[in-house]
Scaffold this active site. Structure first.
Site, PDB file in Angstrom:
ATOM      1  N   PRO A   5       0.802  -1.229   0.000  1.00 57.31           N
ATOM      2  CG  PRO A   5      -0.840  -1.568   1.622  1.00 57.31           C
ATOM      3  CD  PRO A   5       0.479  -2.096   1.151  1.00 57.31           C
ATOM      4  CG  ASP A  21       7.259   0.765   0.559  1.00 58.39           C
ATOM      5  OD1 ASP A  21       7.362   1.884   1.106  1.00 58.39           O
ATOM      6  OD2 ASP A  21       7.613  -0.303   1.095  1.00 58.39           O
ATOM      7  CB  SER A  49      -3.176  11.316   3.326  1.00 60.11           C
ATOM      8  OG  SER A  49      -2.971   9.927   3.450  1.00 60.11           O
ATOM      9  CG  ASN A  50      -1.062  15.798   4.497  1.00 60.18           C
ATOM     10  OD1 ASN A  50      -1.957  15.088   4.949  1.00 60.18           O
ATOM     11  ND2 ASN A  50      -0.043  16.220   5.240  1.00 60.18           N
ATOM     12  CG  HIS A  56     -44.601  44.054  -1.252  1.00 62.14           C
ATOM     13  ND1 HIS A  56     -43.673  44.257  -0.259  1.00 62.14           N
ATOM     14  CD2 HIS A  56     -44.294  44.957  -2.234  1.00 62.14           C
ATOM     15  CE1 HIS A  56     -42.854  45.242  -0.600  1.00 62.14           C
ATOM     16  NE2 HIS A  56     -43.212  45.671  -1.799  1.00 62.14           N
ATOM     17  CB  SER A 101     -54.694  13.990   2.651  1.00 62.52           C
ATOM     18  OG  SER A 101     -55.185  13.825   3.967  1.00 62.52           O
ATOM     19  CE  LYS A 122     -54.830  19.124   1.571  1.00 66.90           C
ATOM     20  NZ  LYS A 122     -53.453  19.325   1.115  1.00 66.90           N
ATOM     21  CG  ASN A 145     -50.731  17.739  -0.685  1.00 69.96           C
ATOM     22  OD1 ASN A 145     -51.722  18.468  -0.711  1.00 69.96           O
ATOM     23  ND2 ASN A 145     -50.535  16.837   0.258  1.00 69.96           N
ATOM     24  CD  GLU A 159     -45.545  19.910  -0.399  1.00 72.40           C
ATOM     25  OE1 GLU A 159     -46.572  20.549  -0.134  1.00 72.40           O
ATOM     26  OE2 GLU A 159     -45.438  18.675  -0.212  1.00 72.40           O
TER      27      GLU A 159
END
Length: 458
Positions: free
Chosen positions: A122, A124, A132-133, A180, A310, A316, A318, A323
Site C-alpha cells: 500500500p 511503497d 494523503s495531504n 409583496h 392526504s 387531496k 399536493n 416541496e
C-alpha cells in the site's frame, strides 16, 4: 465473523477474512463509529483515478516497474467500475486529513494488484510519490469537477431548455403580476418563466467560472507543499493523465502550499451550490403558490397529480415535487454552512476537515442535479394553465390604473383604483365614470397585453 491477522506499523489487528483492506483501514473503522455514513462512492472512485494516474506516472519516470504499474492500474479500474464499493466503509467523520480513506484505497488496490502475481504494498507502491495531504485535496477537486461536468451542468442545461420551451408555449398568456404577494401590474407567463430561465442560466455561468479553479490540483505537494518524495515532473504527469481520463483541463496548482492549507475553491463551489439552492427555492415556491387551491388559492396552474396528498382527506393532491425541491434546497444551504466552517480550518500547512468538505460538496451536487431534473420533468414540463382563474382577476385588477398615471395623475388614478376595488368592478368601468377618457381610449390604455410590453402607454 471469520477474521485474519493483518499488520501495520503499530502492530497486529484482526480484520474480516474476506475484506480487501488491511490493518490501517480496520483501525479507522474501530476508531470512528460516528455517523455510520461512509465516504461518497464518487470520492472513492476519484481517489482510485489518482492512484491509476500515479502508477502510470511513476512507471513513466522509471520509479515503478511495469508489472506492478499495470497491476495497480487494473485494480484501480476495477474499483472505479464499482465492483468493490463495499470495501470502503470508513466514516466521513474521521481524521481531518482523510488519511484513513487514502490508506483504505491503498490497501484495497494493493490486495487486488497482488492477485496479479506481483507483490504490491500500500505505502511503497500504490502511494508512491504521494501523501494523503495532497491526494485527498486533489480527490475533492477531481470528484467535484467530474460531478459538476457530468451530472449537474447537464441537468441545469436541460432544466433551462424545459423552462424556455414552456415559456414559448405560454407567451400568449397574460396574468396578474404580484409584488409583496399583492396584485401588481400584469405580465406574460413567458416573462415570468423567462426570469427562472435567466436565473438557471446565470447559475450555469457561475459553475463554469469556478471550474477553472477547481481544475487546479494539489497533487505533487505531498506532505506540506514542498513536494518531498515526489519526483520532478510528477505533478505535471499526474494532471495530464487525469485530464486524459476525464476530458477536463487539470493542471498543477501554482502553489501546493495553498492547495494543502486551504479549500478556497471548494468553498467557492459550495457557495455557488447555495446560490443555486436559492434559485431552486424561488422556482419551487412560485410553483406552489401558482398551484395553490384548487378553489381557495390562486389556482393559476395545475401541477401534474403524482400521488394522493392526504391519508385522511380523499381527493387531496399536493405539489410534492416543489416541496421536495424546497427541502433539498434547504439542505444544500445547511451543507454550505458546514463547508464554510471547514474551509476556515486550515491550520498552518494543512486543512483538517477535508472529508467533511468532500462529503458535503458531493451531496449538494447530487441533491441539486436530481432536483433540477425532477423540477423540469415532473413539474414545469407538465403543468396546465387555468385560464379561467387568470382572466377574471386580471380584468378586475385595480392596479391596471397605473397606466393612467401619465394621463390623469397619480392621485386621480389612486381614487379610481380604490373605488373599483371597493365595488369589485372592472377598473375600466370605473375609470370611464370618473375620468374624461372615452371607452376606446381606456381600452387602449388599459389593455393588459399591451401593458406587458412596458414603456409609457400611448
Amino acid at each position: 465473523m471469520d477474521t485474519r491477522i493483518e499488520r501495520d506499523s503499530m502492530g497486529e489487528l484482526d480484520v474480516p477474512a474476506n475484506a480487501l483492506y488491511g490493518a490501517q483501514t480496520q483501525r479507522a473503522i474501530n476508531n470512528f463509529p460516528v455517523s455510520h455514513t461512509p465516504m461518497p462512492t464518487a470520492f472513492i472512485h476519484a481517489v482510485a483515478r489518482i492512484k491509476l494516474a500515479a502508477a502510470r506516472s511513476n512507471c513513466q519516470l522509471g520509479l515503478l516497474d511495469k508489472p506492478r504499474a499495470e497491476a495497480i492500474e487494473k485494480a484501480a479500474q476495477a474499483v472505479m467500475s464499482g465492483k468493490h464499493d463495499g470495501h470502503f466503509p470508513i466514516d466521513v467523520f474521521q481524521t481531518g486529513s482523510g488519511t484513513s480513506t487514502n490508506m483504505n484505497v491503498n490497501e484495497v488496490l494493493a490486495t487486488l494488484a497482488s492477485r496479479e502475481g506481483v507483490e504490491v504494498t500500500p505505502n511503497d507502491h500504490v502511494n508512491m510519490g504521494q501523501s494523503s495531504n495532497d491526494v485527498i485535496p486533489t480527490a475533492i477537486h477531481l470528484s467535484a469537477a467530474i460531478a459538476v461536468n457530468e451530472t449537474l451542468r447537464p441537468a441545469l442545461v436541460t432544466l433551462q431548455a424545459t423552462i424556455d420551451r414552456r415559456a414559448s408555449e405560454l407567451a400568449h398568456v397574460v396574468k396578474t403580476g404580484r409584488t409583496h404577494l399583492m396584485d401588481a401590474m400584469p405580465l406574460r407567463m413567458d416573462q415570468e418563466l423567462g426570469a427562472w430561465s435567466s436565473q438557471v442560466g446565470q447559475a450555469i455561468e457561475r459553475f463554469d467560472s469556478v471550474m477553472t479553479r477547481l481544475c487546479r490540483l494539489a497533487q505533487g505537494g505531498t506532505a506540506v507543499g514542498t513536494g518531498i518524495n515526489a519526483p520532478e515532473g510528477f505533478a505535471e504527469l499526474m494532471a495530464s493523465d487525469l485530464s486524459q481520463q476525464t476530458g477536463l483541463p487539470f493542471v498543477p496548482n501554482d502553489s501546493f502550499f495553498a492547495s494543502l492549507a486551504s479549500q478556497d475553491a471548494a468553498v467557492e463551489l459550495s457557495g455557488q451550490l447555495k446560490g443555486l439552492a436559492c434559485v431552486v427555492m424561488k422556482i419551487a415556491n412560485d410553483l406552489r403558490w401558482m398551484n395553490s387551491g384548487p378553489l381557495a388559492g390562486l389556482g393559476e396552474i395545475e401541477l401534474e397529480a403524482l400521488q394522493p396528498g392526504s391519508s385522511i382527506m380523499p381527493g387531496k393532491v399536493n405539489p410534492v415535487i416543489p416541496e421536495s425541491a424546497a427541502q433539498a434546497a434547504a439542505q444544500v444551504i445547511g451543507l454550505d454552512a458546514a463547508v464554510t466552517v471547514a474551509g476556515q480550518s486550515g491550520n498552518f500547512q494543512l486543512n483538517v476537515m477535508l472529508p467533511l468538505v468532500a462529503s458535503n460538496l458531493l451531496a449538494s451536487i447530487t441533491l441539486m442535479s436530481n432536483t433540477a431534473t425532477l423540477l423540469g420533468e415532473r413539474a414545469i414540463a407538465t403543468f396546465k394553465v387555468r385560464d379561467d382563474n387568470l382572466q377574471g382577476p386580471l380584468a378586475r385588477n385595480p392596479i391596471l390604473v397605473t397606466a393612467l398615471n401619465s394621463v390623469i395623475g397619480y392621485n386621480a388614478a389612486a381614487a379610481v383604483a380604490k373605488k373599483a376595488y371597493q365595488a369589485g368592478r372592472p377598473i375600466i368601468d370605473v375609470a370611464e365614470e370618473e375620468t374624461d377618457l372615452d371607452r376606446s381610449t381606456l381600452e387602449r390604455l388599459l389593455d393588459p397585453a399591451v401593458l406587458t410590453q412596458g414603456g409609457i402607454p400611448e
